[in-house]
Design an enzyme around this catalytic site. Structure first.
Site, PDB file in Angstrom:
ATOM      1  CB  CYS A 278      -0.969  -0.034   1.169  1.00 33.65           C
ATOM      2  SG  CYS A 278      -2.352   1.126   1.019  1.00 33.65           S
TER       3      CYS A 278
ATOM      4  CG  HIS B  15      -3.153  -3.579   3.577  1.00 35.97           C
ATOM      5  ND1 HIS B  15      -2.193  -2.942   4.329  1.00 35.97           N
ATOM      6  CD2 HIS B  15      -3.784  -2.605   2.868  1.00 35.97           C
ATOM      7  CE1 HIS B  15      -2.250  -1.633   4.101  1.00 35.97           C
ATOM      8  NE2 HIS B  15      -3.202  -1.408   3.206  1.00 35.97           N
TER       9      HIS B  15
ATOM     10  CD  GLU C 127      -0.423  -5.598   5.885  1.00 37.51           C
ATOM     11  OE1 GLU C 127      -0.733  -4.395   6.004  1.00 37.51           O
ATOM     12  OE2 GLU C 127      -0.267  -6.155   4.781  1.00 37.51           O
TER      13      GLU C 127
END
Length: 226
Positions: free
Chosen positions: A88, A197, A199
């Site tokens: 991002c 994302h 994660e």
């Protein structure tokens, strides 16, 4: 064998550095906290530039972070082969640093977008995607206001022809990115920028899936077997 050491850089305004560090740990590596104002990469084996709003996104998203002292070290190390993942805001920083071509502009709808997003893995040969297969579909969250990937037509053609488009959006394009691009890599495949994302998709308890963990296990496996 000692665990691979994967650095996670914190800039002023980083939001997801702790999440990225947790994903690194879940993948079996040792996360190493790095500060934007330092000049030492501390002997890491790979590095993650996390999401957030570095320097408040003043001037332009990622445009100030590219001048952080530690980014000079990252740029030099990346050119020497260090694996780098920009997520991002990290993707924006990589483009501003000219490690990746193109730019990330405000979303086509001029609104912040936050949703679970279907993706297609277009390149499973990078150091960050080798645990996937080409064409594999993933569900990974996105959350961005400046996620619209743009580049001139010559660059877009070169990215497609050379297999440097890492991921594409499926179904609805959330931000107007050209050619539905969600992520790209450099020519060597060691630098990857990704707008979604991963994660936030590493544990079934908190994510829409665990589909994002493969980005982190890919680099750990590559480092262990190097």
């Amino acid at each position: 064998m000692d665990a691979a050491r994967v650095g996670v850089i914190t800039f002023p305004g980083s939001l997801d550095d702790k999440d990225a560090a947790k994903a690194v740990r879940l993948a079996g590596a040792e996360p190493v906290a790095l500060w934007h104002g330092d000049h030492d990469l501390r002997g890491i084996d790979a590095v993650v530039l996390p999401g957030g709003f570095s320097y408040g996104d003043y001037l332009r998203a990622g445009a100030i972070a590219r001048f952080a002292p530690l980014m000079a070290e990252v740029v030099d190390a990346a050119k020497g082969g260090l694996p780098v993942l920009g997520i991002c805001n990290g993707f924006q920083v990589l483009c501003e640093s000219h490690l990746l071509p193109g730019a990330l502009l405000p979303n086509a709808g001029l609104h912040f977008v936050c949703r679970d997003q279907r993706l297609s893995v277009e390149n499973a040969d990078t150091v960050w995607t080798s645990e996937y297969r080409e064409g594999q579909e993933l569900v990974i969250p996105i959350k961005n206001a400046d996620g619209r990937y743009v580049a001139d037509r010559e660059t877009l053609t070169e990215l497609a022809d050379s297999g440097r488009i890492v991921a594409r959006y499926l179904d609805l394009n959330p931000n107007g990115s050209l050619d539905d691009i969600a992520g790209i890599c450099n020519e060597a495949g060691n630098v990857v920028g990704l707008m979604p994302h991963p994660e936030h998709a590493v544990e079934s308890l908190t994510g829409p899936s665990t589909d994002g963990l493969g980005f982190f296990t890919s680099i750990v496996k590559r480092l262990v077997n190097a």
